[in-house]
Design an enzyme around this catalytic site. Structure first.
Site, PDB file in Angstrom:
ATOM      1  N   LYS A 197       0.792  -1.241   0.000  1.00  0.00           N
ATOM      2  CA  LYS A 197       0.000   0.000   0.000  1.00  0.00           C
ATOM      3  C   LYS A 197       0.822   1.286   0.000  1.00  0.00           C
ATOM      4  O   LYS A 197       0.345   2.350   0.368  1.00  0.00           O
ATOM      5  CB  LYS A 197      -1.015   0.041   1.166  1.00  0.00           C
ATOM      6  CG  LYS A 197      -1.788  -1.215   1.405  1.00  0.00           C
ATOM      7  CD  LYS A 197      -2.242  -1.905   0.166  1.00  0.00           C
ATOM      8  CE  LYS A 197      -3.279  -1.137  -0.611  1.00  0.00           C
ATOM      9  NZ  LYS A 197      -3.524  -1.822  -1.930  1.00  0.00           N
TER      10      LYS A 197
ATOM     11  N   HIS B 243       7.298  -7.387  -2.110  1.00  0.00           N
ATOM     12  CA  HIS B 243       7.116  -6.692  -0.827  1.00  0.00           C
ATOM     13  C   HIS B 243       8.087  -7.256   0.219  1.00  0.00           C
ATOM     14  O   HIS B 243       7.864  -7.076   1.413  1.00  0.00           O
ATOM     15  CB  HIS B 243       5.702  -6.952  -0.297  1.00  0.00           C
ATOM     16  CG  HIS B 243       4.587  -6.268  -1.023  1.00  0.00           C
ATOM     17  ND1 HIS B 243       4.649  -4.976  -1.478  1.00  0.00           N
ATOM     18  CD2 HIS B 243       3.332  -6.706  -1.342  1.00  0.00           C
ATOM     19  CE1 HIS B 243       3.489  -4.651  -2.039  1.00  0.00           C
ATOM     20  NE2 HIS B 243       2.685  -5.683  -1.975  1.00  0.00           N
TER      21      HIS B 243
ATOM     22  N   SER C 235      -5.049   2.564   3.842  1.00  0.00           N
ATOM     23  CA  SER C 235      -5.176   1.893   2.553  1.00  0.00           C
ATOM     24  C   SER C 235      -5.190   0.365   2.757  1.00  0.00           C
ATOM     25  O   SER C 235      -5.965  -0.358   2.119  1.00  0.00           O
ATOM     26  CB  SER C 235      -3.997   2.322   1.675  1.00  0.00           C
ATOM     27  OG  SER C 235      -4.082   1.762   0.400  1.00  0.00           O
TER      28      SER C 235
HETATM   29  P1  A3P Z   1      -5.236   4.441  -1.493  1.00  0.00           P
HETATM   30  O1  A3P Z   1      -5.857   3.172  -0.992  1.00  0.00           O
HETATM   31  O2  A3P Z   1      -4.858   5.372  -0.372  1.00  0.00           O
HETATM   32  O3  A3P Z   1      -6.061   5.122  -2.552  1.00  0.00           O
HETATM   33  P2  A3P Z   1      -0.017  -0.479  -3.621  1.00  0.00           P
HETATM   34  O4  A3P Z   1       0.094  -0.451  -5.105  1.00  0.00           O
HETATM   35  O5  A3P Z   1       1.304  -0.478  -2.919  1.00  0.00           O
HETATM   36  O6  A3P Z   1      -0.925  -1.567  -3.167  1.00  0.00           O
HETATM   37  O7  A3P Z   1      -0.654   0.916  -3.152  1.00  0.00           O
HETATM   38  C1  A3P Z   1      -1.975   1.237  -3.472  1.00  0.00           C
HETATM   39  C2  A3P Z   1      -2.197   2.686  -3.110  1.00  0.00           C
HETATM   40  O8  A3P Z   1      -1.525   3.530  -4.063  1.00  0.00           O
HETATM   41  C3  A3P Z   1      -3.682   3.050  -3.169  1.00  0.00           C
HETATM   42  O9  A3P Z   1      -3.842   4.062  -2.180  1.00  0.00           O
HETATM   43  C4  A3P Z   1      -3.783   3.602  -4.584  1.00  0.00           C
HETATM   44  O10 A3P Z   1      -4.907   4.398  -4.812  1.00  0.00           O
HETATM   45  C5  A3P Z   1      -2.481   4.407  -4.653  1.00  0.00           C
HETATM   46  N1  A3P Z   1      -2.088   4.719  -6.048  1.00  0.00           N
HETATM   47  C6  A3P Z   1      -1.857   3.878  -7.060  1.00  0.00           C
HETATM   48  N2  A3P Z   1      -1.580   4.546  -8.190  1.00  0.00           N
HETATM   49  C7  A3P Z   1      -1.614   5.865  -7.875  1.00  0.00           C
HETATM   50  C8  A3P Z   1      -1.416   7.076  -8.620  1.00  0.00           C
HETATM   51  N3  A3P Z   1      -1.143   7.078  -9.916  1.00  0.00           N
HETATM   52  N4  A3P Z   1      -1.535   8.248  -7.958  1.00  0.00           N
HETATM   53  C9  A3P Z   1      -1.829   8.279  -6.643  1.00  0.00           C
HETATM   54  N5  A3P Z   1      -2.024   7.169  -5.885  1.00  0.00           N
HETATM   55  C10 A3P Z   1      -1.928   5.971  -6.503  1.00  0.00           C
END
Ligand code: A3P
Length: 287
Positions: free
Chosen positions: A44, A99, A129
């Site tokens: 996240k 991860h 998240s």
């Molecule tokens: P949120 O749940 O706060 O919206 P991961 O890929 O490590 O699982 O992280 C997911 C988080 O990164 C999510 O956060 C997602 O919305 C955010 N995310 C992914 N792409 C993004 C982008 N282009 N801009 C901003 N946030 C992004």
């Protein structure tokens, strides 16, 4: 159905694609190549965002690859059984994702010239998240409540282990030539500048047009529309889109909508205890 996590060296992993065997293989036997580039994160923290950025940089800003091929194929999760197959058949130079905490990272990496891009994020936003993500993923235990999830996060009793240990462990690599760290907050604040810095680290020159294309195609809006990275193609028994959205809010500071003052203060106390002594000041440390 009750979720049973896989445990490897004291750390829990979601059972969907991980097994003790795949994790041991990644740790002890996976052969890192000098030209490998790894995208490493605690969950996240911006993993899928960085996959888009790194694959766009690799293709010189041309979005065709990102639009046609699933993110997990473009940057395989080599520590999982499915991802390992893709990683082993991936033409060099490889782009890989995981991860893993540093102590479980392939031992063959250390002493190699392979590069790691480590992305980290305000742990309070990571927690929020992660809370929503756990609800929609069948290989994660459904959190009983926000308070319970907060306690589990603080004690490291969540899949992929403690955020504090993950970050402290990887930050030991700071200053090494083949290690680059960046925060989700920096990506938000200055994606163009971040992409430039990444290009420098990767020794890949991109002209302004290519950089513009990376920035445009890695935007939250573009990613939401791209089925190859928005997770909507994942089967329901892995991710139930009716229970949430993977690209949920994509903002900094959503924790303020979730933490009570008491929860935030308790978090800060543990944060300072656990992160004390780390010389790095992160964007969220600014008061
Ligand atoms: P949120 O749940 O706060 O919206 P991961 O890929 O490590 O699982 O992280 C997911 C988080 O990164 C999510 O956060 C997602 O919305 C955010 N995310 C992914 N792409 C993004 C982008 N282009 N801009 C901003 N946030 C992004």
């Amino acid at each position: 159905m009750a979720v049973e996590y896989v445990t490897y060296q004291g750390i829990k992993f979601p059972p969907a694609y991980n097994s003790e065997r795949s994790l041991r293989f990644a740790h002890k036997e996976f052969q890192v190549q000098d030209d490998d580039v790894f995208n490493v994160t605690y969950p996240k923290s911006g993993t899928v965002w960085m996959i888009e950025i790194l694959s766009l940089i690799r293709s010189g800003g041309d979005p065709a690859w990102n639009r046609a091929v699933l993110n997990s194929t473009r940057m395989p999760w080599f520590a999982t059984h499915l991802g390992l197959e893709s990683a082993l058949s991936y033409p060099r130079p490889r782009l890989l994702t995981c991860h893993l905490p540093v102590q479980l990272f392939p031992t063959s990496f250390f002493g190699s010239r392979a590069k790691v891009v480590y992305t980290l994020r305000n742990p309070k936003d990571v927690l929020v998240s992660y809370f929503y993500f756990s609800k929609m993923c069948s290989s994660y235990k459904d959190p009983e409540s926000f308070e319970q999830f907060l306690q589990d996060f603080l004690s490291g009793n969540v899949p992929h282990g403690s955020w504090f240990d993950h970050v402290r462990g990887w930050m030991e690599m700071k200053g090494k030539e083949n290690f680059f760290f960046i925060t989700y907050e920096e990506l938000q604040q200055d994606l163009r500048g971040s992409v430039r810095r990444l290009c420098q680290f990767l020794e890949q020159e991109l002209d302004d047009r290519a950089i513009n294309s990376v920035v445009e195609n890695a935007s939250f809006r573009a990613m939401k529309e791209n089925k190859m990275c928005n997770s909507t193609l994942l089967p329901r028994d892995i991710m139930d889109q009716e229970k949430g959205t993977f690209l949920r809010k994509g903002i900094c500071g959503d924790w303020k909508n979730h933490f009570t003052v008491a929860q935030s203060e308790a978090f800060d106390r543990i944060y300072h205890d656990r992160m004390g002594g780390l010389t790095e000041a992160f964007p969220w440390d600014a008061r």
